[in-house]
Scaffold this active site. Structure first.
Site, mmCIF file in Angstrom:
data_model
loop_
_atom_site.group_PDB
_atom_site.id
_atom_site.type_symbol
_atom_site.label_atom_id
_atom_site.label_comp_id
_atom_site.label_asym_id
_atom_site.label_seq_id
_atom_site.Cartn_x
_atom_site.Cartn_y
_atom_site.Cartn_z
ATOM 1 N N HIS A 1 0.980 -1.132 -0.209
ATOM 2 C CA HIS A 1 0.100 -0.055 -0.049
ATOM 3 C C HIS A 1 1.000 1.220 -0.042
ATOM 4 C CE1 HIS A 1 -4.416 0.864 0.603
ATOM 5 N NE2 HIS A 1 -3.732 2.148 0.484
ATOM 6 N N ASP B 1 0.682 -10.767 -13.619
ATOM 7 C CA ASP B 1 0.230 -12.023 -13.125
ATOM 8 C C ASP B 1 0.893 -13.186 -14.069
ATOM 9 O OD1 ASP B 1 -0.874 -12.203 -10.550
ATOM 10 O OD2 ASP B 1 -2.621 -11.118 -11.331
ATOM 11 N N ARG C 1 4.635 -13.304 -7.170
ATOM 12 C CA ARG C 1 5.285 -12.148 -7.626
ATOM 13 C C ARG C 1 5.556 -11.181 -6.377
ATOM 14 N NH1 ARG C 1 -0.549 -9.798 -9.857
ATOM 15 N NH2 ARG C 1 0.234 -7.443 -9.163
HETATM 16 C C1 PEP Z 1 -1.451 -7.757 -13.781
HETATM 17 O O1 PEP Z 1 -1.766 -8.806 -13.324
HETATM 18 O O2 PEP Z 1 -0.893 -7.517 -14.848
HETATM 19 C C2 PEP Z 1 -2.486 -6.824 -13.630
HETATM 20 C C3 PEP Z 1 -2.505 -5.630 -14.156
HETATM 21 O O3 PEP Z 1 -3.511 -6.855 -12.368
HETATM 22 P P1 PEP Z 1 -2.911 -6.919 -10.880
HETATM 23 O O4 PEP Z 1 -1.682 -6.466 -11.115
HETATM 24 O O5 PEP Z 1 -3.938 -5.815 -10.364
HETATM 25 O O6 PEP Z 1 -3.146 -8.314 -10.772
HETATM 26 MG MG MG Z 2 -3.673 -9.740 -12.215
#
Ligand code: PEP
Ligand code: MG
Length: 563
Positions: A187, A454, A464
């Site tokens: 955050h 992701d 990640r």
């Molecule tokens: C992603 O996974 O690239 C994405 C944009 O969504 P988030 O980072 O919110 O999972």
């Molecule tokens: Mg994502």
């Protein structure tokens, strides 16, 4: 002089004095009272509570103005802790028994937060962090340390700085932020990015090398911190900085102009947003649409889900602000690292592989329905694209479409004059199975957006946010770009729109490669838009594509592609 390296969260170069964030909850206070008079100690406590309450009020107002109500709400809940007799009453009892006020706050905070952490209720577990945050700030006021935050031109340094500390610094002279730990997705990092403050995380050895008042260079273009630099280093970095500032200024002047490559490909540059304020920043920076509106931020830091009406107001406002420009609103992507205590997410061993995004929504249809109703109602106000996250199978899309149909019927039955709105339906491409069966998906949806954050984690089986597998979460790998090339070609051959959102598009070199691979829509943090547009205007996409073809057959990463 020492130099340390870290990971860039938000770009820029600043030079300033270090202000080291101290963790007062673990400081070793002497037992005896400062005044040796409990009455005096109680008064000191009352004064500290009053000051902190005042600061929280100010922080709430400032964050609300600069980032929006959802981000500010956490500071209201912090004020409630200060009114909680279970917290303040216990501190007073400690003081009555002869304990120094700082120590009493420390003891009660640590005890209560430990108790909360051990409870089954996830909402209360979450409260432990809030309580620690408040306890820490109370001690700061008791020690008259609160003026630290008002000093000017400082760079905030710490192990893992809590969002409250960062947010309360936002209106003093903070220039940048450096953390020894932390991640780009916390955050605090999200706030730093939204504010456009140069920031680094994962700077090993930071607190061993930096003392309060040290002069430091925070180079968040190259990813390093120099402590007590010599004159020569300062001179060099000032040149690099003024070069960067000039480039930024020039880019901003042209931010509203279209983005056409040197070989005449028109690229749409969109913004990622999580609040109405981000959308405002997107427009100021020349965004041609919202490429990803993350609705989960509306659901965080509160006790219950936002109502359909509340969501309708937010979505409508965003659509109206963007007029006829496309606005891709993503349905709730909860789960993974984004936990929401009141939603009762299951306790999972691997939440990123668990009931996340659309999986959660299909199993919790009341929440999903309220969101879809709000979206369909708001669609009349602009150019709405509804995007579904975490899709891995075409069956899920068919289920979503059937559900959307039911929701639409419900709305038309309830209100005879409700007109079916026009909107587009799309999915995120973030699970590799979608790439392999893209021919099935093109028949179901209007558009795609590649969620690179992701896609990388699922492609390389590397969490990640886990630092120990950071090496495998590697955005340099050829495998990733081959996959993107393949899915972009398939979607475009089928006449479907496809873009990239996620962190990849924020990187100047990678943004160029994506365009060369055929991506015509890029979505990124609002602050990056002017610079990315200016870099892409100079790109010969065809030439880079030829280089890519040669390079990717011989190397396993994109390192050296631009040499
Ligand atoms: C992603 O996974 O690239 C994405 C944009 O969504 P988030 O980072 O919110 O999972
Ligand atoms: Mg994502």
């Amino acid at each position: 002089m020492s130099s340390l390296t870290g990971e860039i969260v938000s770009q820029g170069i600043v030079i300033g004095q270090a202000r080291v964030y101290r963790d007062f909850l673990h400081e070793d206070f002497k037992d005896e009272p400062v005044s040796s008079n409990p009455e005096e100690e109680q008064k000191r406590l009352e004064r500290a509570i009053e000051k902190l309450d005042h600061r929280l009020d100010e922080t709430y107002q400032n964050v609300k103005l600069s980032l929006g109500e959802e981000e500010a709400e956490i500071f209201r809940s912090h004020q409630q802790i200060l009114e909680d007799p279970g917290f303040v009453g216990e501190i007073k009892k400690g003081i009555e028994a002869g304990t120094r006020a700082e120590k009493a706050v420390q003891q009660v905070t640590r005890l209560l937060s430990e108790q909360f952490k051990n409870l089954d209720d996830e909402y209360l577990q979450q409260r432990a962090a809030d309580m620690e945050d408040i306890g820490r700030q109370l001690i700061e006021f008791l020690m008259n340390n609160e003026n630290q935050g008002e000093s000017s031109d400082y760079i905030l340094c710490g192990t893992d700085i809590p969002p409250s500390e960062f947010a309360s610094s936002m209106n003093s002279g903070i220039l940048g932020m450096v953390m020894e730990e932390g991640t780009g997705f916390s955050h605090t990092s999200i706030l730093a990015k939204a504010k456009g403050l140069p920031s680094l995380v994962k700077v090993e050895g930071l607190l061993e090398n930096v003392r309060d008042g040290d002069r430091i260079i925070l180079d968040a273009l190259d990813g390093h911190v120099v402590v007590n630099p010599d004159e020569n280093t300062l001179k060099k970095i000032q040149e690099i900085r003024s070069d960067w500032e000039n480039k930024k200024q020039k880019a901003l002047e042209k931010a509203n102009e279209p983005c056409i490559t040197a070989d005449q490909k028109t690229i749409s540059i969109f913004a990622n947003a999580g609040s109405v304020q981000d959308v405002r920043a997107a427009l100021e920076n020349g965004a041609e649409g919202v490429g990803l509106f993350r609705t989960e931020f509306i659901f965080l830091n509160r006790k219950e889900a936002p109502s359909e009406e509340e969501q309708y107001q937010i979505y409508s406002e965003v659509l109206k602000m963007m007029k006829d420009k496309p606005v891709i609103i993503r349905t709730l992507d909860i789960g993974g690292d984004k936990d929401v205590p009141y939603m009762n997410l299951p306790d999972e061993e691997n939440p990123f592989l668990g009931l996340r995004g659309i999986r959660y929504c299909l199993e919790n249809q009341e929440i999903f329905k309220a969101q879809l109703r709000a979206l369909l109602r708001s669609a009349h106000h602009g150019n709405l694209y509804i995007m579904i996250p975490m899709i891995s199978m075409a069956e899920e899309v068919r289920e979503v479409k059937a559900f959307l149909n039911d929701v639409m019927n419900e709305l038309t039955q309830e209100d005879e004059i409700f007109e079916e709105p026009r909107y587009k339906l799309g999915i995120m491409v973030e699970v590799p199975s979608v790439v392999e069966t893209i021919d099935h998906f093109v028949q179901e949806v209007d558009f795609f957006s590649i969620g690179s954050n992701d896609l990388v984690q699922y492609l390389f089986a590397a969490d990640r946010i886990a630092p120990n597998v950071k090496r495998w979460y590697d955005v340099q790998q050829i495998a990733l770009y081959r996959m993107i090339e393949k899915v972009v070609a398939a979607a475009r051959d089928a006449g479907k729109e496809i873009g990239v959102c996620g962190e990849l598009a924020n990187n100047q070199q990678i943004a160029q490669l994506l365009v060369s691979l055929g991506v015509e829509k890029l979505s990124m943090s609002p602050a990056q838009i002017p610079m990315i547009k200016s870099v892409i205007r100079k790109l010969h996409a065809g030439d880079l594509f030829k280089k890519w073809k040669q390079h990717s057959s011989r190397h396993s990463t994109i390192d050296g592609l631009w040499d």
